[in-house]
Design an enzyme around this catalytic site. Structure first.
Site, short mmCIF file in Angstrom:
data_model
loop_
_atom_site.label_atom_id
_atom_site.label_comp_id
_atom_site.label_asym_id
_atom_site.label_seq_id
_atom_site.Cartn_x
_atom_site.Cartn_y
_atom_site.Cartn_z
N ASP A 235 0.86 -1.18 0.00
CA ASP A 235 0.00 0.00 0.00
C ASP A 235 0.89 1.23 0.00
O ASP A 235 1.97 1.23 0.61
CB ASP A 235 -0.92 0.03 1.22
CG ASP A 235 -2.09 0.98 1.04
OD1 ASP A 235 -3.21 0.51 0.76
OD2 ASP A 235 -1.88 2.21 1.16
N LYS B 14 -0.08 1.86 7.12
CA LYS B 14 -1.27 1.00 7.02
C LYS B 14 -0.86 -0.41 6.60
O LYS B 14 -1.34 -1.41 7.17
CB LYS B 14 -2.26 1.59 6.01
CG LYS B 14 -3.56 0.79 5.83
CD LYS B 14 -4.44 0.86 7.05
CE LYS B 14 -5.90 0.53 6.73
NZ LYS B 14 -6.13 -0.81 6.18
N ARG C 176 -20.36 2.81 -9.80
CA ARG C 176 -19.02 2.20 -9.84
C ARG C 176 -18.13 2.91 -10.83
O ARG C 176 -16.91 2.75 -10.81
CB ARG C 176 -19.14 0.71 -10.18
CG ARG C 176 -19.87 -0.09 -9.09
CD ARG C 176 -19.89 -1.57 -9.42
NE ARG C 176 -20.60 -2.33 -8.39
CZ ARG C 176 -21.87 -2.69 -8.47
NH1 ARG C 176 -22.58 -2.36 -9.54
NH2 ARG C 176 -22.44 -3.38 -7.50
N ASP D 272 -14.20 -3.76 -15.25
CA ASP D 272 -13.89 -4.18 -16.62
C ASP D 272 -12.89 -3.25 -17.28
O ASP D 272 -11.99 -3.69 -18.01
CB ASP D 272 -15.18 -4.25 -17.44
CG ASP D 272 -16.26 -5.05 -16.75
OD1 ASP D 272 -16.11 -6.29 -16.69
OD2 ASP D 272 -17.21 -4.46 -16.23
N ARG E 154 -25.05 -12.45 -5.37
CA ARG E 154 -26.22 -11.71 -4.87
C ARG E 154 -27.48 -12.16 -5.59
O ARG E 154 -28.56 -12.28 -4.98
CB ARG E 154 -26.00 -10.20 -5.04
CG ARG E 154 -24.93 -9.64 -4.11
CD ARG E 154 -24.53 -8.23 -4.49
NE ARG E 154 -23.57 -7.68 -3.52
CZ ARG E 154 -22.62 -6.81 -3.82
NH1 ARG E 154 -22.48 -6.37 -5.06
NH2 ARG E 154 -21.80 -6.37 -2.88
N HIS F 280 -19.66 -4.93 -14.76
CA HIS F 280 -19.85 -4.86 -13.31
C HIS F 280 -20.28 -3.43 -13.02
O HIS F 280 -19.47 -2.55 -12.70
CB HIS F 280 -18.56 -5.20 -12.57
CG HIS F 280 -18.66 -5.03 -11.09
ND1 HIS F 280 -19.64 -5.64 -10.33
CD2 HIS F 280 -17.91 -4.32 -10.21
CE1 HIS F 280 -19.48 -5.30 -9.05
NE2 HIS F 280 -18.44 -4.50 -8.96
#
Length: 323
Positions: free
Chosen positions: A37, A42, A93, A128, A156, A180
């Site tokens: 990261d 973190k 998204r 994608d 889902r 997506h």
């Protein structure tokens, strides 16, 4: 006999990365895990926390903190990209479109130049588009680069159908396909249970199976926002989805899973990434299955393809402007 050492790297230790890591460790998939990261404090803290969890794992695992030393990830067999900014997907998204692609450009090329020849699994959204960019920057065969795509959306959808029918989620064979994102769709005509098409079951037992595709598709498309709008993130499901794809590769399973893969003539489309069922095994994406869709489903899938291709052109134009 000693088994081959499985090495997996994760870029991005925000909400999703640690849950991918935890699943890999707790399912006994990984022997050496490399966490990375840009926030090195973190990454260090996550490394310590994950190392503590290995005391309870089914098999030993070693966790390595590599911070922003992306070249160190070339040791891995698989690299999972979860880098991004979750706050930008509050309404779509596509909200991370420029941010995640700019971020990917900071490390994918470096890792490629360092000699990485393994597999990439992309989680970052829009999945994608970022997966296609990772493929282009990596220099790897398309079979070595894939995205989680609609893997979680399909789960889902299966959950919604299970709740409607009173059956277990594992008994439902159903796929969300396409982007997506908002343009994805349930391949409702192809849903089956015990090998029997749902429409046949609906004719025989309408009280149990006589519901419409619209009633369950909504959960596949928008189910993530039911979680996000309260938690301000999603993490368990997508962490498990990425780990499941990684497991299929390292175990050579040849498992049929929904994923974002590069089309090569399927559905009459080629040259970009989008989700459809694929065979995932030791060679990555080993085959791609084209579902027999209704005319309406096919038209919606093609519309979803156009959305993904349009977004990629926006990213390409953005890269030219800022370079």
């Amino acid at each position: 006999m000693a088994h081959d050492v499985v090495r997996i790297g994760i870029v991005g230790m925000g909400h999703v990365g640690p849950h991918v890591a935890s699943a890999l460790v707790n399912w006994g998939i990984v022997d050496e895990l490399y966490v990375s990261d840009i926030d090195e404090d973190k990454a260090r803290a996550e490394c310590l926390d994950l190392t503590d969890s290995t005391a309870f794992a089914p098999r030993p695992a070693r966790i390595f903190d590599v911070g922003a030393d992306y070249e160190a990830l070339t040791r891995a067999d698989i690299i999972i990209n979860t880098a991004g900014d979750i706050t930008k997907v509050a309404t779509s998204r596509d909200g991370e479109l420029y941010g995640t692609t700019d971020i990917a450009r900071t490390f994918v090329g470096r890792i490629a130049a360092a000699g990485f020849e393994g597999f990439w699994i992309n989680v970052s959204n829009p999945c994608d588009v970022v997966t296609r960019l990772v493929h282009e920057l990596s220099g790897l065969p398309a079979s070595h680069v894939l995205g989680t795509g609609t893997s979680l959306d399909s789960a889902r959808l299966r959950r919604a159908i299970a709740q409607k029918t009173g059956l277990s989620i594992q008994s439902v064979d159903a796929y969300m396909i396409g982007e997506h994102g908002a343009s994805e769709l349930a391949a409702f005509s192809q849903v089956s249970i015990a090998g029997k098409p749902l429409h046949e079951l609906a004719a025989e037992r309408p009280e149990q199976f006589g519901f419409s595709g619209d009633e369950v598709e909504r959960d596949g498309v928008l189910g993530g926002y039911d979680v996000y709008n309260v938690k301000h993130c999603t993490e368990y499901g997508i962490g498990a989805a990425a780990a499941r794809i990684a497991a299929a590769i390292v175990r050579g399973e040849r498992a049929v899973l929904p994923a974002s893969v590069r089309l090569d003539g399927q559905y009459g489309q080629s040259g970009f990434y989008i989700s459809t069922p694929a065979v995932i095994g030791a060679d990555g994406v080993e085959d791609i299955y084209e579902l027999h869709l209704t005319d309406t489903e096919h038209e919606r899938f093609l519309s979803s393809c156009e959305k993904v291709k349009h977004n990629y052109e926006l990213v390409r134009e953005h890269a030219v402007r800022v370079s």
